[in-house]
Design an enzyme around this catalytic site. Structure first.
Site, PDB file in Angstrom:
ATOM      1  N   THR A  40     -31.729 -24.797-106.176  1.00  0.00           N
ATOM      2  CA  THR A  40     -32.228 -23.466-106.547  1.00  0.00           C
ATOM      3  C   THR A  40     -32.528 -22.621-105.304  1.00  0.00           C
ATOM      4  OG1 THR A  40     -33.158 -24.359-108.568  1.00  0.00           O
ATOM      5  CG2 THR A  40     -34.086 -22.284-107.803  1.00  0.00           C
ATOM      6  N   HIS A  43     -29.732 -20.545-104.486  1.00  0.00           N
ATOM      7  CA  HIS A  43     -29.559 -19.398-105.392  1.00  0.00           C
ATOM      8  C   HIS A  43     -30.507 -18.254-105.018  1.00  0.00           C
ATOM      9  CE1 HIS A  43     -26.808 -21.776-107.572  1.00  0.00           C
ATOM     10  NE2 HIS A  43     -27.672 -22.421-108.346  1.00  0.00           N
TER      11      HIS A  43
HETATM   12 ZN    ZN Z   1     -35.330 -27.511-108.601  1.00  0.00          ZN
END
Ligand code: ZN
Ligand code: ZN
Length: 338
Positions: A40, A43
């Site tokens: 993440t 991202h």
């Molecule tokens: Zn995570």
């Protein structure tokens, strides 16, 4: 204290000096000892995930020791070793009331997403978010439970895994290592797909019966071959590019369940007939619940699930971990030690 700060999409993360936080009533101050770098984070850096909060201390896989407790806190106690749950729900909405804090309509905090997280020497969270860690798991080995294993527990629940299922795990990272082991525990047959041979080796070591190199193409056809035409009862999508999503959908068995955990820049397109004639379903899985974190800790503590750590870095070496993750060089998590 030192903290790795996010300043928005396409901006470099920076190691900065921040005031040491203090716990308010009901909160605990935790001296962070290990924090995992999750996909993440990439991202956030690319801007694909943009929650609009910056600057921000990233890091939602956090382990440490309670250093101070706020007024009214009974447990945990100062000196307890804990893993932190990264959602703080409102406690009142329809989702919170049934324990689905990950879907809360009015989150009070989400550490490492919209609230300061664990890439820092200290973190402050509500006392209930600090789950005690049993002895026998090192801090580094515990960190990937926080998102990696717990998100796998959540997604496996949504997929209603059962004995005899064929489970296709598309993409092999920290969540996938959890999914492979959970699928094996429920008696499923696992097919793992990755472009990296070393990740496929690890997938097999953790219980995948079949390991397919994505570079060789024809993933759906190969799944049909392996399963004598049956296909995959469950597909966990961790890559979600145009190419993998087409293969994931084509690999689904009748009444198959496609579960998106990962995402990319690409959109998912499917002709409804593909779902209609197979009665297949498509769902997303986001994060996890506090109950699932407690369960994930138990699964690791009892040796049923292993976490996979590739390397441990000093907090100041965060960029090395981010770069290695970006290049697909990590077999499991890179862990920062503040
Ligand atoms: Zn995570
Ligand atoms: Zn809520």
């Amino acid at each position: 204290m030192r903290a790795v700060r996010y300043h928005g999409p396409k901006q470099p993360l920076r190691l900065e000096s921040m005031p040491k936080p203090s716990p308010r009533p009901g909160e605990v101050l935790v001296k962070v000892s290990a924090a995992g770098i999750c996909h993440t984070e990439l991202h956030f850096l690319s801007g694909l995930l943009n929650l609009g909060v910056q600057p921000l201390t990233l890091g939602h896989e956090m382990v440490g020791v309670v250093e101070e407790v706020g007024a009214g806190v009974e447990t945990p106690k100062t000196g307890d070793r804990v893993i932190l749950y990264y959602y703080a729900g409102c406690g009142r909405c329809a989702h919170c009331l049934v324990g689905d804090e990950n879907l809360c309509d009015a989150l009070r905090a989400e550490y490492g997403f919209v609230s300061d997280g664990g890439f820092a020497e200290y973190a402050v969270v509500p006392a209930r978010n600090a789950v005690r860690l049993p002895p026998g798991i090192t801090d580094e080995a515990a960190a990937p439970i926080g998102c990696g294993v717990t998100t796998a527990v959540h997604a496996a629940g949504l997929a209603r895994l059962s004995a005899g299922d064929v489970v296709l795990v598309y993409g092999v990272g920290a969540v996938s290592f959890g999914l492979i082991q959970l699928a094996r525990l429920s008696g499923a047959e696992v097919v793992a797909v990755s472009r990296t041979p070393a990740k496929l080796e690890k997938a097999k070591a953790l219980g995948a019966a079949h390991a397919l190199n994505g570079n060789e193409g024809k993933v759906a056809e190969r799944v049909r071959e392996i399963t004598r035409g049956h296909g995959a009862d469950v597909v966990f999508e961790q890559v979600a590019t145009k190419e993998t999503m087409a293969a994931s959908t084509a690999a689904l068995a009748k009444r198959g369940r496609l579960v998106f955990i990962g995402y990319s820049e690409d959109s998912y397109t499917v002709h409804p007939i593909q779902l209609v004639i197979t009665e297949a379903s498509v769902t997303g899985a986001v994060g996890n619940t506090l109950g699932e974190l407690v369960r994930a800790v138990d699964l690791v503590a009892s040796g049923k699930i292993q976490t996979v750590v590739d390397r441990t870095l000093d907090l100041g070496e965060f960029q090395k971990g981010i770069d290695a993750l970006q290049k697909g060089q990590l077999i499991g998590r890179a862990i920062l030690r503040p």
